[in-house]
Write an enzyme that holds these catalytic residues in place. Structure first.
Site, PDB file in Angstrom:
ATOM      1  N   SER A  19      64.679  24.923  52.846  1.00  0.00           N
ATOM      2  CA  SER A  19      63.946  25.339  54.042  1.00  0.00           C
ATOM      3  C   SER A  19      64.681  24.941  55.329  1.00  0.00           C
ATOM      4  O   SER A  19      65.161  23.811  55.447  1.00  0.00           O
ATOM      5  CB  SER A  19      62.561  24.698  54.018  1.00  0.00           C
ATOM      6  OG  SER A  19      61.839  25.057  55.169  1.00  0.00           O
ATOM      7  N   SER A  44      60.058  26.152  57.490  1.00  0.00           N
ATOM      8  CA  SER A  44      58.649  25.737  57.539  1.00  0.00           C
ATOM      9  C   SER A  44      57.911  26.380  58.711  1.00  0.00           C
ATOM     10  O   SER A  44      58.417  26.430  59.833  1.00  0.00           O
ATOM     11  CB  SER A  44      58.549  24.218  57.665  1.00  0.00           C
ATOM     12  OG  SER A  44      59.111  23.610  56.541  1.00  0.00           O
ATOM     13  N   ALA A  68      67.909  17.635  64.645  1.00  0.00           N
ATOM     14  CA  ALA A  68      66.531  17.412  65.088  1.00  0.00           C
ATOM     15  C   ALA A  68      66.105  18.709  65.773  1.00  0.00           C
ATOM     16  O   ALA A  68      65.981  18.779  66.980  1.00  0.00           O
ATOM     17  CB  ALA A  68      66.433  16.231  66.039  1.00  0.00           C
ATOM     18  N   GLY A  70      63.316  20.152  65.349  1.00  0.00           N
ATOM     19  CA  GLY A  70      61.939  20.006  65.830  1.00  0.00           C
ATOM     20  C   GLY A  70      60.999  21.088  65.312  1.00  0.00           C
ATOM     21  O   GLY A  70      60.017  21.434  65.956  1.00  0.00           O
ATOM     22  N   LEU A  71      61.331  21.609  64.111  1.00  0.00           N
ATOM     23  CA  LEU A  71      60.449  22.560  63.427  1.00  0.00           C
ATOM     24  C   LEU A  71      60.120  23.790  64.277  1.00  0.00           C
ATOM     25  O   LEU A  71      58.961  24.217  64.357  1.00  0.00           O
ATOM     26  CB  LEU A  71      59.168  21.843  62.952  1.00  0.00           C
ATOM     27  CG  LEU A  71      59.402  20.814  61.835  1.00  0.00           C
ATOM     28  CD1 LEU A  71      58.153  19.958  61.611  1.00  0.00           C
ATOM     29  CD2 LEU A  71      59.790  21.478  60.526  1.00  0.00           C
ATOM     30  N   CYS A 127      59.266  15.855  57.324  1.00  0.00           N
ATOM     31  CA  CYS A 127      60.246  16.031  58.398  1.00  0.00           C
ATOM     32  C   CYS A 127      60.335  14.751  59.229  1.00  0.00           C
ATOM     33  O   CYS A 127      59.319  14.276  59.742  1.00  0.00           O
ATOM     34  CB  CYS A 127      59.867  17.203  59.298  1.00  0.00           C
ATOM     35  SG  CYS A 127      61.041  17.379  60.658  1.00  0.00           S
ATOM     36  N   THR A 191      65.629  15.533  54.717  1.00  0.00           N
ATOM     37  CA  THR A 191      66.714  14.747  55.309  1.00  0.00           C
ATOM     38  C   THR A 191      66.305  13.277  55.410  1.00  0.00           C
ATOM     39  O   THR A 191      65.125  12.946  55.421  1.00  0.00           O
ATOM     40  CB  THR A 191      67.039  15.260  56.721  1.00  0.00           C
ATOM     41  OG1 THR A 191      65.820  15.312  57.470  1.00  0.00           O
ATOM     42  CG2 THR A 191      67.672  16.635  56.686  1.00  0.00           C
ATOM     43  N   GLY A 241      69.533  18.166  48.507  1.00  0.00           N
ATOM     44  CA  GLY A 241      70.143  17.137  49.356  1.00  0.00           C
ATOM     45  C   GLY A 241      71.619  16.986  49.070  1.00  0.00           C
ATOM     46  O   GLY A 241      72.003  16.408  48.051  1.00  0.00           O
ATOM     47  N   GLY A 242      72.448  17.542  49.950  1.00  0.00           N
ATOM     48  CA  GLY A 242      73.885  17.302  49.856  1.00  0.00           C
ATOM     49  C   GLY A 242      74.621  18.066  48.780  1.00  0.00           C
ATOM     50  O   GLY A 242      75.793  17.773  48.514  1.00  0.00           O
TER      51      GLY A 242
HETATM   52  C1  LIG Z   1      68.990  22.544  60.524  1.00  0.00           C
HETATM   53  C2  LIG Z   1      68.025  22.096  59.467  1.00  0.00           C
HETATM   54  C3  LIG Z   1      66.673  22.484  59.557  1.00  0.00           C
HETATM   55  C4  LIG Z   1      65.768  22.072  58.576  1.00  0.00           C
HETATM   56  N1  LIG Z   1      64.459  22.491  58.663  1.00  0.00           N
HETATM   57  C5  LIG Z   1      63.582  22.180  57.667  1.00  0.00           C
HETATM   58  C6  LIG Z   1      62.256  22.688  57.681  1.00  0.00           C
HETATM   59  O1  LIG Z   1      61.845  23.447  58.562  1.00  0.00           O
HETATM   60  N2  LIG Z   1      61.426  22.324  56.654  1.00  0.00           N
HETATM   61  C7  LIG Z   1      61.829  21.511  55.630  1.00  0.00           C
HETATM   62  O2  LIG Z   1      61.044  21.234  54.724  1.00  0.00           O
HETATM   63  N3  LIG Z   1      63.097  21.026  55.592  1.00  0.00           N
HETATM   64  C8  LIG Z   1      63.963  21.344  56.572  1.00  0.00           C
HETATM   65  N4  LIG Z   1      65.261  20.887  56.514  1.00  0.00           N
HETATM   66  C9  LIG Z   1      65.671  20.048  55.379  1.00  0.00           C
HETATM   67  C10 LIG Z   1      66.353  20.863  54.282  1.00  0.00           C
HETATM   68  O3  LIG Z   1      65.459  21.812  53.725  1.00  0.00           O
HETATM   69  C11 LIG Z   1      66.889  19.957  53.156  1.00  0.00           C
HETATM   70  O4  LIG Z   1      65.801  19.287  52.550  1.00  0.00           O
HETATM   71  C12 LIG Z   1      67.900  18.936  53.655  1.00  0.00           C
HETATM   72  O5  LIG Z   1      68.723  19.489  54.663  1.00  0.00           O
HETATM   73  C13 LIG Z   1      68.780  18.387  52.536  1.00  0.00           C
HETATM   74  O6  LIG Z   1      69.502  19.408  51.904  1.00  0.00           O
HETATM   75  P1  LIG Z   1      71.022  19.821  52.315  1.00  0.00           P
HETATM   76  O7  LIG Z   1      71.835  18.560  52.362  1.00  0.00           O
HETATM   77  O8  LIG Z   1      71.439  20.781  51.244  1.00  0.00           O
HETATM   78  O9  LIG Z   1      70.925  20.473  53.665  1.00  0.00           O
HETATM   79  C14 LIG Z   1      66.194  21.257  57.493  1.00  0.00           C
HETATM   80  C15 LIG Z   1      67.542  20.881  57.421  1.00  0.00           C
HETATM   81  C16 LIG Z   1      68.454  21.287  58.368  1.00  0.00           C
HETATM   82  C17 LIG Z   1      69.903  20.875  58.230  1.00  0.00           C
END
Ligand SMILES: Cc1cc2nc3c(=O)[nH]c(=O)nc-3n(C[C@H](O)[C@H](O)[C@H](O)COP(=O)(O)O)c2cc1C
Length: 304
Positions: A19, A44, A68, A70-71, A127, A191, A241-242
């Site tokens: 997401s 989200s 950040a 901020g949704l 978040c 994150t 995650g990652g």
């Molecule tokens: C720019 C950005 C926006 C994100 N927005 C949301 C969000 O709206 N809702 C949510 O549940 N997670 C959000 N996440 C978290 C990601 O869904 C994910 O859980 C997290 O980045 C770890 O995975 P990754 O390392 O593959 O990015 C966001 C992450 C990033 C980098």
């Protein structure tokens, strides 16, 4: 070889867009499927539209990505229109995602989004970037997780996945609480809280000062969270995650994940990263004589 199923929903492969990354419009989510993902999670959605935090909201380097945002999102009405449009143009599994400030609002929003053709509904309880508005994430509190899960489950038929935070020291216990309250799956993880400082400017880089760390630095933390949760619950885990490579994705599955969320890898390896990870997984599975993901799910447990 990579075909899998989660909550009786068939996925061409276990990779799902996490997401918040390119998942706002039907067109961008469709492109991610064309680029090789097995499914997508929408950014989200809240009840009202949100503009999010002022810039700078993101930065990245070789080892981590920090955001950040901020949704920011278009609100439930516009969000639902994109979900409906996505299913019109693409049959792939669609994971809805919502966040709200109270348990009642989560349940209300879940009821609203459930009219859209989503296959799973993810509740973003984790978040780390909106603390000034909403207080600390619900994902730190067993009672909040229990209440939100129960109230939401009472309102919708679509399976729900509770998205947890790697900042919670007892994430496996919290996952167990979500399962006991009726959750159908766990998404782990969001994150982890972090920040960056510009030495020459002598101040934090992000306008919000703190943000959420994703990308390569998050991988070992997320992997352990998935590993611990797998020992605590029976419901499927969306390991996130990652994850950057096919090898990372296979590690997530060996830790116990059913689906693998991929987000920041789009920044590191381009939007076609899904196809690249699929090719890498297939290659390793051939080398290792692995016929299906079922053969290796959770295989890293109980050895030594
Ligand atoms: C720019 C950005 C926006 C994100 N927005 C949301 C969000 O709206 N809702 C949510 O549940 N997670 C959000 N996440 C978290 C990601 O869904 C994910 O859980 C997290 O980045 C770890 O995975 P990754 O390392 O593959 O990015 C966001 C992450 C990033 C980098």
């Amino acid at each position: 070889m990579l075909k899998t199923s989660c909550l009786n929903i068939p996925f061409a492969n276990p990779l799902v867009l996490a997401s918040g990354i390119l998942g706002v419009t039907a067109a961008s989510m469709h492109k991610i499927i064309r680029d090789g993902a097995g499914g997508v999670t929408v950014k989200s959605i809240s009840k009202a539209p949100r503009t999010g935090h002022p810039n700078p909201t993101m930065m990245g380097n070789d080892t981590y990505f920090l955001n950040a945002v901020g949704l920011s999102n278009p609100g439930i009405e516009n969000g639902i229109a994109e979900l409906i449009q996505f299913k019109k143009i693409c049959p792939a599994p669609l994971i809805g995602s919502i966040f709200a400030g109270t348990a009642d609002e989560f349940a209300e929003l879940a009821e609203l989004i459930a009219v859209a053709p989503i296959d799973i509904l993810e509740l973003d309880l984790s978040c780390p970037n909106v603390g000034r508005e909403f207080g600390e994430p619900f994902a730190y509190s067993a009672s909040a997780i229990g209440r939100i899960t129960r109230e939401t489950k009472a309102k919708v038929k679509v399976p729900i996945s509770i998205k947890l935070s790697p900042n919670a020291w007892n994430i496996a216990e919290l996952a167990k609480m979500a399962e006991a309250a009726g959750a159908d799956a766990i998404t782990a993880v969001n994150t982890v809280s972090g920040m960056a400082i510009d030495v020459r400017a002598r101040r934090p880089i992000l306008h919000n000062k703190q943000g959420g760390v994703s990308g390569p630095a998050l991988f070992p933390i997320a992997l352990k969270c998935v590993y611990d949760i797998y020992e605590a619950v029976k419901i499927p885990i969306i390991g996130t995650g990652g994850v950057m490579t096919g090898e990372d994705a296979l590690k997530m599955i060996m830790a116990g994940a059913t689906l693998v969320g991929v987000g920041s890898a789009v920044y590191y390896r381009g939007a076609d990263v899904f196809g690249k990870i699929v090719a890498e997984m297939t290659e390793i599975m051939k080398q290792e004589n692995i016929g299906s993901l079922d053969e290796i799910r959770g295989v890293a447990h109980g050895i030594m």
